[in-house]
Design an enzyme around this catalytic site. Structure first.
Site, PDB file in Angstrom:
ATOM      1  N   GLY A 106       0.814  -1.207   0.000  1.00  0.00           N
ATOM      2  CA  GLY A 106       0.000   0.000   0.000  1.00  0.00           C
ATOM      3  C   GLY A 106       0.848   1.258   0.000  1.00  0.00           C
ATOM      4  O   GLY A 106       0.516   2.254  -0.647  1.00  0.00           O
TER       5      GLY A 106
ATOM      6  N   ASN B 258      -7.069   4.496   9.566  1.00  0.00           N
ATOM      7  CA  ASN B 258      -6.553   3.254  10.149  1.00  0.00           C
ATOM      8  C   ASN B 258      -6.579   3.258  11.670  1.00  0.00           C
ATOM      9  O   ASN B 258      -6.706   2.217  12.291  1.00  0.00           O
ATOM     10  CB  ASN B 258      -5.127   3.000   9.650  1.00  0.00           C
ATOM     11  CG  ASN B 258      -4.248   4.234   9.693  1.00  0.00           C
ATOM     12  OD1 ASN B 258      -4.551   5.245   9.056  1.00  0.00           O
ATOM     13  ND2 ASN B 258      -3.178   4.164  10.463  1.00  0.00           N
TER      14      ASN B 258
ATOM     15  N   GLN C 278      -7.614   0.674   4.254  1.00  0.00           N
ATOM     16  CA  GLN C 278      -8.428   0.119   5.353  1.00  0.00           C
ATOM     17  C   GLN C 278      -9.865  -0.152   4.922  1.00  0.00           C
ATOM     18  O   GLN C 278     -10.569  -0.931   5.570  1.00  0.00           O
ATOM     19  CB  GLN C 278      -8.435   1.075   6.551  1.00  0.00           C
ATOM     20  CG  GLN C 278      -7.116   1.140   7.292  1.00  0.00           C
ATOM     21  CD  GLN C 278      -6.736  -0.155   7.991  1.00  0.00           C
ATOM     22  OE1 GLN C 278      -7.563  -1.034   8.234  1.00  0.00           O
ATOM     23  NE2 GLN C 278      -5.469  -0.289   8.315  1.00  0.00           N
TER      24      GLN C 278
ATOM     25  N   GLY D 171      -2.658  -5.755  -0.038  1.00  0.00           N
ATOM     26  CA  GLY D 171      -3.111  -7.131   0.127  1.00  0.00           C
ATOM     27  C   GLY D 171      -3.237  -7.575   1.573  1.00  0.00           C
ATOM     28  O   GLY D 171      -4.256  -8.147   1.975  1.00  0.00           O
ATOM     29  N   HIS D 172      -2.212  -7.275   2.386  1.00  0.00           N
ATOM     30  CA  HIS D 172      -2.175  -7.889   3.720  1.00  0.00           C
ATOM     31  C   HIS D 172      -3.218  -7.322   4.671  1.00  0.00           C
ATOM     32  O   HIS D 172      -3.415  -7.859   5.757  1.00  0.00           O
ATOM     33  CB  HIS D 172      -0.764  -7.815   4.318  1.00  0.00           C
ATOM     34  CG  HIS D 172      -0.352  -6.469   4.830  1.00  0.00           C
ATOM     35  ND1 HIS D 172      -0.471  -6.134   6.156  1.00  0.00           N
ATOM     36  CD2 HIS D 172       0.176  -5.393   4.223  1.00  0.00           C
ATOM     37  CE1 HIS D 172      -0.007  -4.903   6.331  1.00  0.00           C
ATOM     38  NE2 HIS D 172       0.382  -4.431   5.166  1.00  0.00           N
TER      39      HIS D 172
ATOM     40  N   THR E  20       9.663  -7.690 -12.424  1.00  0.00           N
ATOM     41  CA  THR E  20       8.921  -8.937 -12.589  1.00  0.00           C
ATOM     42  C   THR E  20       7.877  -9.073 -11.487  1.00  0.00           C
ATOM     43  O   THR E  20       8.164  -8.835 -10.317  1.00  0.00           O
ATOM     44  CB  THR E  20       9.892 -10.132 -12.586  1.00  0.00           C
ATOM     45  OG1 THR E  20      10.804  -9.961 -13.669  1.00  0.00           O
ATOM     46  CG2 THR E  20       9.150 -11.456 -12.750  1.00  0.00           C
TER      47      THR E  20
ATOM     48  N   CYS F 147       2.377   1.638  12.946  1.00  0.00           N
ATOM     49  CA  CYS F 147       3.488   2.275  12.244  1.00  0.00           C
ATOM     50  C   CYS F 147       4.214   3.278  13.129  1.00  0.00           C
ATOM     51  O   CYS F 147       5.352   3.624  12.861  1.00  0.00           O
ATOM     52  CB  CYS F 147       2.988   2.970  10.990  1.00  0.00           C
ATOM     53  SG  CYS F 147       2.066   1.860   9.934  1.00  0.00           S
TER      54      CYS F 147
END
Ligand SMILES: *Cc1c(COP(=O)(O)O)cnc(C)c1O
Length: 378
Positions: free
Chosen positions: A69, A149, A177, A198-199, A235, A323
């Site tokens: 993100g 968040n 979020q 994703g997480h 990649t 964070c």
């Protein structure tokens, strides 16, 4: 063990794990290779692109996969700033953004851009009139998050999108979020750029996306191969992308019922705490709040002591944002909401998710009042 820190990260959904494991075990090819090894990888990345697009209502071609993100936020802000600098140098944002936006804006400020940071009220809510009044002929971008968040407060994204469209300014929305928890419609809400991770929605770590709507011009951060239509070289993280796509598909199917269930659990937790612990203050908007999030201050208690005592009981929660933990500074988000430092010091965040149950909430309600009482005694 009770995990109530889903806004920090989420466990990988078992079906997501099943979906991506074959891309470590068998389908190892490079999606850019046109031979037998590359083709399944390419197909899987494109299928995931469609799953992500379906969750947030955009075109699959508008999905740019990133590593997280934070990278998506960096790409949106720096990418637009670089591509639009001939048009103007003003970026409007808010004082409660995630560090991925906040600190990128600080960087851009040092590079000569003008950053306008909008204040929020006591509930963490944005004033739309002030937003519109802040727009000038120099404005190139509005960056405002979908849901906070730390407190869960939800911004009026549709209205922000309308204002941005009316003034022909790009709108970037950090929806990390909100994705998978609230309905998002890039077309209807007129969102030009949208950051996802994703997480935070039961996919693995190391994958995210920036939605870049057709017509939005931005420069890439990473130069190299022509992956992601020249918007992000490197990649692809094929397995991560496959898992991310699957997680978006799962969220699309279960979002409405899960939001209702989590809100029930969250409200049970909030009501139980307020009924059994004195001198508690809830942060965040009473109605416009993520259904899974509860941020509250226990007056006269150090949040970190509370957190560690809960941890001893196997209960994982967060003080401030993950964070900014490790530092003793109190939350900039709560400060921006006008919460006094002495109150913010006792702020704890519970964020619920798929594996939480009513029994777990009741267990927390059983142990928490005693811990608070003990800490207030010393
Ligand atoms: C977690 C988070 C991010 C950063 O996402 P990562 O994938 O961890 O880099 C950005 N914005 C918000 C609102 C977040 O909660």
């Amino acid at each position: 063990m009770i995990y109530m820190d889903y806004n920090a990260t989420t466990p990988v959904h078992p079906e997501v794990l099943e979906a991506f494991l074959p891309f470590y075990r068998h389908h190892f090819g490079n999606p850019s290779s046109i031979h037998w090894a590359g083709r399944p990888a390419k197909g899987a990345v494109e299928a995931a692109r469609e799953q992500v697009a379906a969750l947030v209502h955009c075109d699959p071609a508008e999905v740019v996969f990133t590593s997280c993100g934070s990278e998506a936020d960096n790409l949106a802000l720096k990418g637009v700033a670089a591509a639009q600098r001939h048009r103007g140098k003003q970026i409007i944002t808010t004082s409660v953004e995630h560090p991925a936006v906040l600190n990128t804006c600080l960087y851009l400020e040092r590079e000569g851009y003008e950053i306008t940071r909008l204040e929020v009220d006591r509930d963490g809510m944005l004033d739309l009139d002030r937003l519109e009044a802040a727009i000038t002929g120099q404005t190139i971008l509005i960056s405002a998050m979908y849901a906070n968040n730390e407190t869960g407060t939800i911004f009026p994204v549709r209205e922000i999108g309308a204002i941005a469209a009316r003034h022909r300014v790009y709108f970037h929305c950090d929806a990390v979020q909100a994705a998978g928890r609230l309905p998002i419609d890039c077309r209807e809400q007129q969102i030009g750029l949208l950051a996802l991770s994703g997480h935070k929605l039961q996919a693995p770590k190391g994958v995210g996306a920036l939605i870049v709507r057709k017509g939005v011009k931005l420069h890439p951060l990473l130069h190299g191969g022509s992956q992601e239509r020249n918007r992000r070289a490197g990649t692809e993280n094929v397995a991560g992308i496959v898992g991310f796509g699957k997680a978006c598909e799962i969220a699309r199917g279960s979002m409405v019922s899960e939001a209702e269930r989590l809100q029930g659990l969250r409200d049970r937790l909030q009501d139980g705490i307020l009924a059994n612990v004195a001198n508690v203050q809830v942060h965040g908007h009473p109605a416009w709040r993520l259904p899974n999030t509860l941020n509250l201050s226990f007056l006269g208690v150090e949040a970190d002591s509370l957190l560690l005592n809960l941890d001893l009981q196997g209960i994982a929660v967060s003080s401030g944002s993950a964070c900014s933990s490790g530092t003793l500074k109190s939350s900039p988000v709560l400060a921006a909401m006008g919460v006094a430092p002495a109150v913010a010091k006792g702020s704890l965040r519970f964020s619920l998710g798929r594996e939480n149950s009513e029994a777990e909430v009741d267990h927390v309600l059983q142990v928490l009042p005693g811990i608070v009482e003990r800490l207030r005694g010393v």
